[in-house]
Design an enzyme around this catalytic site. Sequence first.
Site, PDB file in Angstrom:
ATOM      1  N   ARG A 244     -20.567  17.204 -11.228  1.00  0.00           N
ATOM      2  CA  ARG A 244     -19.113  17.355 -11.175  1.00  0.00           C
ATOM      3  C   ARG A 244     -18.672  17.188  -9.728  1.00  0.00           C
ATOM      4  NH1 ARG A 244     -17.944  22.986 -13.946  1.00  0.00           N
ATOM      5  NH2 ARG A 244     -15.773  22.493 -13.406  1.00  0.00           N
ATOM      6  N   HIS A 245     -17.380  17.072  -9.554  1.00  0.00           N
ATOM      7  CA  HIS A 245     -16.816  17.100  -8.200  1.00  0.00           C
ATOM      8  C   HIS A 245     -17.161  18.445  -7.574  1.00  0.00           C
ATOM      9  CE1 HIS A 245     -13.979  19.914  -9.952  1.00  0.00           C
ATOM     10  NE2 HIS A 245     -13.920  19.064 -10.971  1.00  0.00           N
ATOM     11  N   ASN A 251      -9.757  25.014  -9.167  1.00  0.00           N
ATOM     12  CA  ASN A 251     -10.894  25.755  -9.724  1.00  0.00           C
ATOM     13  C   ASN A 251     -10.826  27.197  -9.232  1.00  0.00           C
ATOM     14  OD1 ASN A 251     -13.268  23.043  -9.341  1.00  0.00           O
ATOM     15  ND2 ASN A 251     -12.236  23.721 -11.209  1.00  0.00           N
ATOM     16  N   ARG A 294     -10.446  14.928  -6.467  1.00  0.00           N
ATOM     17  CA  ARG A 294     -11.611  15.759  -6.196  1.00  0.00           C
ATOM     18  C   ARG A 294     -12.956  15.039  -6.352  1.00  0.00           C
ATOM     19  NH1 ARG A 294      -8.698  17.134 -10.704  1.00  0.00           N
ATOM     20  NH2 ARG A 294      -9.698  17.924 -12.615  1.00  0.00           N
ATOM     21  N   GLU A 314     -10.630  13.672 -15.994  1.00  0.00           N
ATOM     22  CA  GLU A 314     -10.826  14.860 -16.810  1.00  0.00           C
ATOM     23  C   GLU A 314      -9.925  14.830 -18.051  1.00  0.00           C
ATOM     24  OE1 GLU A 314     -12.721  16.721 -17.881  1.00  0.00           O
ATOM     25  OE2 GLU A 314     -12.701  18.788 -17.179  1.00  0.00           O
ATOM     26  N   HIS A 379     -16.092  15.315 -14.217  1.00  0.00           N
ATOM     27  CA  HIS A 379     -15.433  16.588 -14.470  1.00  0.00           C
ATOM     28  C   HIS A 379     -16.119  17.327 -15.608  1.00  0.00           C
ATOM     29  CE1 HIS A 379     -11.958  15.100 -12.070  1.00  0.00           C
ATOM     30  NE2 HIS A 379     -12.330  13.937 -12.557  1.00  0.00           N
TER      31      HIS A 379
END
Lengths: 457, 474
Positions: A244-245, A251, A294, A314, A379
């Site tokens: 993932r980023h 987040n 991101r 995402e 994502h």
Amino acid sequence: MEPPQLEHLRRRRCDSAASVPQFCNSPTMIVMVGLPARGKTYISKKLTRYLNWIGVPTKSFNVGQYRREAVKIYKDFEFFNPENEEAMKIRKACASAALKDVAAYFSKEQGQAAVFDATNTTRERRAVILSYAKERGYKVFFVESICDNPEIIAENIKQVKLGSPDYVDRDEDEAMKDFSRRIDCYKSSYMPIDDEKDRKLSYIKIFNVGSRYLVNQIQDHIQSRIVYYLMNIHVTPRSIYLSRHGESELNLSGRIGGDSGLSPRGHKYAKGLATFIRGQNIKELKVWTSHMKRTIQTAEALGVQYEQWKALNEIDAGVCEELTYEEIQENLPEEFALRDQDKYRYRYPKGESYEDLVHRLEPVIMELERQENVLVICHQAVFRCLLAYFMNKPAEELPYLRCPLHTVLKLTPIAYGCKVESFFLNIEAVNTHRERPGNVDINRNPGEALQTVPDHI
Amino acid sequence: MLDNEEFMLENSPRELTQNPLKKIWMPCRNAHIAQRRVCMTNCPTLIVTVGLPARGKTYISKKLTRYLNWIGVPTKEFNVGQYRRGCLKIYKSFEFFRPDNEEGLKIRRQCALAALNDVRQYLSVEGGQVAVFDATNTTRERRGTIVKFAEQNGFKVFFVESVCEDPDVIAQNIVQVKLDSPDYIHCNTEEAIEDFMKRIKCYESSYQPLDEVLDRDLSYIKIIDVGCRYLVNRVLDHVQSRIVYYLMNIHITPRSIYLCRHGESDLNIKGRIGGDSALSPRGKEYAKCLRKFIQEQNIKDLKVWTSQMKRTIQTAESLGVPYEQWKSLNEIDAGVCEEMMYEEIQEHFPLEFALRDQDKYRYRYPKGESYEDLVQRLEPVIMELERQENVLVVCHQAVMRCLLAYFLDKTADELPYLKCPLHTVLKLTPMAYGCKVESVYLGVDSVNTHRDRPENVRVQRTTEDALLTVPAHL
């Protein structure tokens, strides 16, 4: 039109409201053809996995398995000697049993495709299958694998045969010798699909692991997709890295979706990822990101070229974009409950479902199959869909697969599956994984709804 | 792919900015960002047709070119016959093509070279990605020349051979596309057919089809009997894989594709874009007329497709036949501008409004989509439309523009301004090398939703200039 709440949960097969029409008419039998060690089971399993992932309920039926049930102990290649009448009887019975299970899968379990994995090397055997299918209104598509490259065959045998239950107590040389003689038993009676005599059949012939293909009489959409898929897969060793980023600002505040930048820890991860990748010493690595800030920021730290795919964005949470779970529960408690009831098919209002995501990601998977070493920076929901494809996870498990931040998964295809190595790069991050709560009823109280929400600011 | 070492950064990562038109995040220091376009190959590709006359080479060339351009791969076809017609003002007879006609051979070779030269220009200088070299290329020698040419210039080569011995298909070909060729303008039908058959004969003796053994190192697809069978050899990359997939899905069975929008919706009346509203009374009226129209057309085995938005589904419901819903057919997502009037967009997002007018094809609404995104989303729909026969697609304005652009070979610049009025059905029937279009207005009034590109697209324009072309609404 149905009441809006139920709309996105309405999923019948034929008049389905899924992302794409289901193209379901008659069920399809995909019938493998080829000498032993030609990759039939490899293709069967992979094809089954792919078809299930794109939403076509598929099951593979390996006649060898049936034989291992019937004949508890495998002695040696003599079992496959065409003169061995006793064995021939058993083998025929196994094939029949498998066919019966295919019929049951179609009629009772609503299967859409069945892969009949056996050598099927004689016209006679194939004729039996064809008439069985015809009687029941199944379409038949043959997949023949032809290979005369001794190195490929030897590699096959090493990778999947030596570890087979048949050879579990043998030493390598013995096993190799026996298996070669097993192949010989089939060779004399092998009648490949004939381009003249069989010109009315639907089939694809794969030569030497894909350097050449012969495709005949594609009947419908699903066969066209199968052919496209088979023509894009390869067996060259390689690894796929999924990550993932880095942790993002949203987040940290427990908000979903959006297009925020990396948090300080996220930036640290990006640097850590660069170090990790360099350490892996990967030949000709391709790097893919989404169009969201991101993932791009994460890739930027690697200092190499990367490609942006909008398809890797995402999942679109529609009206819930940038909300916290608490806010969703407060403003849209019914939606929140519906999502917990069927997280795979649930579509956010003005947004997407996991099912939609899979459809969106199909070209990504197809290109991943074509490529060799790739790092995909994506994502959480996207990662789950890709992982489910590689690890053969069903729709029910997919939305709950664990894909924590700051962890790289290295997937290496081996034998019939995928080796997974997980690398946590030792940089703290919030947890973004929300388990399915105990109570998914629409009338649950907020406490129950929010029970499994991970901590955040 | 650039070396890891070249870009090694020890200090802080590059700042990102979002390109205002396409909403793409890019580093400020303007390094090359590889954005996922269809063709990520570095080398251009030369597609070379192979086959006797009247085997569908030009049909395939034009169709493939149209498809590749539509999905965003700059492609151009080079028909050597055209060059020959340019060179040899008047076509006398098949004698020109006799293998012992030295003069003829010289001219034909020159034409092929001239075409290859233009190919080089297109691929190496003009930024083309794919060139389709449309000629018979029936000898190994000729193909060898082309392969060498490609090697010298760094092009990949992919052969597309069409093999067909069905006399009916060949006769049909000749009737459809040869009789109207400039070559036969002064001949009557019988004369033309007779001459053309003799022309084919001239090639037959020297025809060396692609050979499984001799040509095993070449990349090619052999199409046998208009798609009954395919032989595919050494597909090298993504573009070739897509080409093969496309060629395996097209057919020539006569059929028609009906395109229309949903009936007029409540939001249409208010001049608002997007949303998921229901049909207005006139929209419902249209749905009834559509039913009548479809019944009168007496279409065999018609498939009906809609989006997953209420207004197309309501329209299809009136037809009283089964229909399939495709999410991919949903209208373009206008992101933050959903359900706004143009006046409101101008008021709240004048910059965005101007950017959109500057490049309507590539412009992406904030948190929404662009026409370019739409095309990518619609590609599986097009692929399935190619597989199918008679289909009615009930969709939306932007979607219909994208589909129409594919069938009518419109460029990206024209696409967002194609006129797709409400309550009008377009019947598309593939014919010869193109598509016949019949437009049927079903006689039910509706608002106009077509906004032309205004004169002034500058960011600093006045509100009045911006809203000049907005159609009337409540």
